[in-house]
Design an enzyme around this catalytic site. Structure first.
Site, PDB file in Angstrom:
ATOM      1  N   CYS A   1      -3.341   2.821  -5.482  1.00  5.96           N
ATOM      2  CA  CYS A   1      -2.612   3.650  -4.532  1.00  5.96           C
ATOM      3  C   CYS A   1      -1.195   3.948  -4.989  1.00  5.96           C
ATOM      4  O   CYS A   1      -0.640   5.003  -4.693  1.00  5.96           O
ATOM      5  CB  CYS A   1      -2.605   2.987  -3.157  1.00  5.96           C
TER       6      CYS A   1
ATOM      7  N   HIS B   1       0.858  -1.174   0.000  1.00  6.10           N
ATOM      8  CA  HIS B   1       0.000   0.000   0.000  1.00  6.10           C
ATOM      9  C   HIS B   1       0.902   1.235   0.000  1.00  6.10           C
ATOM     10  O   HIS B   1       1.908   1.263   0.690  1.00  6.10           O
ATOM     11  CB  HIS B   1      -0.917  -0.006   1.231  1.00  6.10           C
TER      12      HIS B   1
ATOM     13  N   HIS C   1      -3.038   9.039   1.319  1.00  4.26           N
ATOM     14  CA  HIS C   1      -3.040   7.861   0.449  1.00  4.26           C
ATOM     15  C   HIS C   1      -4.405   7.627  -0.155  1.00  4.26           C
ATOM     16  O   HIS C   1      -5.389   8.271   0.212  1.00  4.26           O
ATOM     17  CB  HIS C   1      -2.509   6.626   1.195  1.00  4.26           C
TER      18      HIS C   1
END
Ligand SMILES: [Zn+2]
Length: 176
Positions: free
Chosen positions: A140, A30, A42
């Site tokens: 992401c 991530h 994010h």
């Protein structure tokens, strides 16, 4: 430093860093932009996938835009990492070593100046402006890469397979 270890300690983070958390259990990473003061901007999905489930701590509750269930959000580093390790994404790597490295850990592009990186991240956060999360085309890593370079992941060629997926060129203006 090993081939794929970009581990970094939190006290060494600098605002504007592209960081990622690698969760070996999921073979999944991530990504986000470190904002400073223990906060990360994010891009998340609303998918029910457990790796994306949002658990907001009391520190995060204080932050504006932390309440969104999907899209561009801000959270504390701990919530960003969950139990994953903290790593720093590398830019400006040589093409040759790029191909030897694990996908989704580095990029051959050069990052923009810190102020510009933060400005992009902040403005996307303010507008929740990165479109819908799409694991294949808009994820992401794309978000963080876009903030860093102003380009999508695939700037060095046609669609290429990255850490999570094959991505297409990004253009905020041309987004549906
Ligand atoms: Zn938190």
């Amino acid at each position: 430093m090993g081939l794929v270890s970009h581990r970094v300690e939190m006290r060494h983070l600098k605002a504007g860093d592209h960081i990622y958390s690698y969760r070996s259990a999921f073979l999944y990473s991530h990504h986000g932009i470190y904002k400073g003061e223990g906060q990360v901007i994010h891009f998340t999905s609303s998918s029910s996938s457990s790796v994306h489930r949002r658990e907001v701590c009391s520190a995060c509750e204080m932050l504006e835009h932390s309440e969104r269930s999907s899209g561009v959000i801000v959270s504390c580093v701990e919530c960003f990492l969950k139990s994953g390790s903290l790593r720093r994404y590398k830019y400006g790597v040589k093409k040759k070593s790029y191909f030897m490295k694990r996908r989704g850990t580095c990029n051959t592009a050069e990052p923009g100046p810190v102020e510009v990186v933060l400005e992009r991240a902040e403005s996307l956060l303010a507008q929740n402006g990165f479109g819908d999360y799409h694991v294949l085309q808009n994820n992401c890593e794309d978000f963080a890469t876009y903030c860093k370079t102003g380009q999508g992941c695939s700037r060095n060629g046609t669609a290429r397979r990255y850490g999570q997926a094959s991505v297409l060129p990004l253009g905020l203006a041309s987004r549906r």
